[in-house]
Design a protein around this motif. Structure first.
Motif, PDB file in Angstrom:
ATOM      1  N   HIS A 267       1.097  -1.171   0.025  1.00 44.35           N
ATOM      2  CA  HIS A 267       0.094  -0.133   0.167  1.00 44.35           C
ATOM      3  C   HIS A 267       0.802   1.239  -0.214  1.00 44.35           C
ATOM      4  N   HIS A 269       1.546   5.173  -2.633  1.00 46.28           N
ATOM      5  CA  HIS A 269       0.815   6.079  -3.617  1.00 46.28           C
ATOM      6  C   HIS A 269       2.329   6.486  -4.224  1.00 46.28           C
ATOM      7  N   LYS A 361      -9.799   0.234  -5.413  1.00 43.88           N
ATOM      8  CA  LYS A 361      -9.482   0.771  -4.060  1.00 43.88           C
ATOM      9  C   LYS A 361     -10.671   1.792  -4.013  1.00 43.88           C
ATOM     10  N   HIS A 416      -5.415  -0.904   5.825  1.00 46.11           N
ATOM     11  CA  HIS A 416      -5.353  -0.322   7.021  1.00 46.11           C
ATOM     12  C   HIS A 416      -5.410  -0.984   8.191  1.00 46.11           C
ATOM     13  N   ASP A 519       1.345   3.027   3.182  1.00 46.22           N
ATOM     14  CA  ASP A 519       0.564   4.098   2.518  1.00 46.22           C
ATOM     15  C   ASP A 519       1.549   5.338   2.547  1.00 46.22           C
TER      16      ASP A 519
END
Ligand code: ZN
Length: 572
Positions: A267, A269, A361, A416, A519
């Motif tokens: 996970h 970005h 997602k 998460h 993340d």
């Protein structure tokens, strides 16, 4: 303890035995059983052991499945049962006299030949160089090796056809018949004939020698290891005393170092941030590329960009299956799917599917009560529609009840931690029974409050070497720090980190598969560095270092259905 007493020489190497060596008997679909006591003669055993010695010590690549335990197989020496995907074994001699056992070369697990086992050589793989001595059990006869390719397996022949002497022999998947005694003799003679000065190093063939290798499968570290890489793929890995580097390999001394598989961030970005700015304006292929290179410099070799991705990410993904890759691999979720009605989300999924994303997602969260949360009928529509398109769904969430609701609707991945309260048995049972992985992203929480003051890592050279000093200066700004100190949500997420950490430990203890992820990528969630911080936080939460490494390597690959990364095993 099984005492193996050679008795008769009459039936060994019999072709009615479809298992890969004398001493093994075909017991049907489950494989072969050890029957050496009844079948092997001392002469044959000795000969085979000589072969083993040759293969283990010589320059011949150790891919050959050579074999034959001899006299005394102590069951206490054989610690592990066979691995289900086993397809290739080596015979090792350990320190004591006559302590021979098999080791699955794929997993380095010991296995006990007295038990039923699946025995297949993996020596023949398409596009790989094979070896003349290949022994296997039951594949369909229609897939037998062509005799011209494997002269040693010609029934009744002990001669190499002209032109194949000393050459490696290309091979294909298939069955090979048990080898006959005179064939073994032929091999021995040929090997003697072929002896000569050491060959020149082969291009593309490397042996990394002397490191501790943690292979990502959960096996204990291999000390003083040899890791053999050919043309960008792992050919073999094992302890140096049983896996000497091939004579033709380019040797790389890595003594004193530890090798683990590249980290997999399930996970992140990618490409949506520049400095502390973020959004579609800064998104570009160059930015995606630069960030993937940054990940790679920190040892993160695979990242799933969980939302906010454009076709640039997909284009890079489609071009990354090359041994010359100088960046992390990327997989992408496209635009995060949002919407208030099933019709709205369906449209977004169609657009993402047309772009050929790897994941869908969704966010099921009210941002600590400040926004509207996606309703169950809507996320159900997302999951069902994505599944119809053959795409798996990853869910952002915060609350325990949402985790249960999403699992009930067959979500595929939770990206998460549950952070509102302690996880309960109902959630654990659902995660286990549905085999859904959970990605804790502890550093995501850290990033929300850590800049209320100057974090310790601002002086860490490992952080500083890749970070723009301007960004650090901005984050040190007292006004900015004050805003975070006074932010209710930042302080709430600080508590959420504690809950998330405790839940991680509880879930891991319960056997839930943890997939490593951070993340990272949004402003001040530093790609690369935060992955190392995450590992540290996972261990602080109570996981063992090996559990954390597993979550970031083999387990993460499994959770993502990626089969060529994640472990230091053959073919990866
Ligand atoms: Zn995210």
């Amino acid at each position: 303890m099984t005492r193996l007493k050679p008795e008769s020489s009459s039936t060994t190497w019999s072709s009615r035995n479809s298992c890969f060596s004398p001493g093994f008997r075909d017991i049907g679909p489950s494989g072969c059983a050890w029957t050496a006591a009844r079948q092997s003669s001392p002469a044959q055993i000795n000969l085979a052991n000589l072969l083993v010695k040759y293969f283990m010590a010589g320059s011949w690549p150790p891919r050959v499945a050579a074999f034959l335990p001899t006299t005394d197989l102590s069951t206490t020496e054989m610690k592990q049962t066979v691995y289900p995907q086993t397809n290739y074994f080596r015979c090792y001699k350990t320190t004591g006299p006559d302590k021979r056992f098999f080791v699955n070369a794929l997993t380095n697990r010991f296995f006990q030949p007295t038990r039923s086992c699946r025995v297949r050589t993996n020596a023949c793989r398409k596009s790989e160089v094979g070896l003349p001595l290949l022994l296997s059990d039951g594949e369909p006869s229609s897939r037998r090796i062509g005799q011209s390719h494997l002269p040693l397996h010609r029934k009744g022949s002990s001669r190499f056809p002209t032109g194949t002497r000393c050459d490696r022999v290309p091979c294909e998947e298939g069955i090979m018949r048990p080898i006959r005694l005179f064939t073994v003799l032929s091999v021995m003679l040929l090997l003697l004939h072929c002896a000569g000065p050491p060959p020149e190093p082969e291009e593309g063939l490397y042996a990394f020698v002397g490191a501790s290798v943690i292979d990502g499968t959960g096996n204990p570290p291999i000390e003083n290891a040899v890791l053999i890489v050919r043309d960008g793929r792992i050919e073999d890995v094992g302890a140096k005393e049983v896996l000497p580097p091939p004579a033709t390999a380019n040797l790389v001394d890595v003594s004193g170092k530890t090798i683990i598989p590249g980290l997999i961030n399930t996970h992140g970005h990618v490409g949506q941030t520049k400095g502390l700015e973020s959004g579609p304006d800064v998104y570009s292929k160059d930015n995606v590329l630069a960030q993937l290179q940054l990940y790679a410099r920190y040892g993160v070799t695979t990242v799933v960009s969980m939302g906010g991705d454009g076709p640039e990410a997909i284009e890079l993904r489609d071009g990354q299956d090359t041994k010359d890759l100088d960046r992390a691999r990327i997989y992408a979720a496209g635009a995060v799917v949002v919407g208030r009605t099933p019709a709205a989300v369906t449209k977004m999924i169609d657009d993402n599917a047309a772009m050929k994303v790897d994941w869908i997602k969704i966010r099921v969260d009210d941002n600590l009560g400040s926004s509207r949360k996606m309703r169950p009928n809507v996320y159900q529509a997302v999951i069902e529609h994505a599944h119809r398109k053959g795409i798996r769904v990853a869910a952002h969430l915060y609350y325990l009840d949402d985790a249960k609701g999403l699992l009930d609707k067959e979500v595929d991945f939770i990206v998460h931690s549950v952070r509102d309260q302690e996880v309960d048995q109902e959630l654990i049972d659902a995660l286990l029974s549905k085999e859904v992985c959970l990605c804790p992203t502890l550093t995501r929480e850290v990033s929300t409050f850590i800049y209320e003051s100057e974090p310790d890592f601002f002086t860490d050279p490992f952080f500083l070497k890749e970070t723009d000093p301007d960004v650090i200066e901005q984050l040190k700004d007292p006004e900015r720090q004050k805003t975070i100190q006074q932010s209710k949500s930042a302080q709430q997420y600080k508590k959420a980190l504690q809950v998330a950490s405790e839940n991680l430990k509880k879930l891991a203890d319960a056997g839930v598969t943890i997939a490593f992820g951070t993340d990272s990528g949004p402003p001040a969630r530093f790609q690369g560095y935060f992955e190392h911080m995450e590992l540290d936080l996972m261990v602080k939460a109570g996981l063992t270092p090996m559990q954390a490494i597993m979550a970031a390597t083999g387990q993460a690959a499994d959770c993502l259905n990626l089969h060529r990364v994640g472990t230091l095993t053959q073919g990866k």
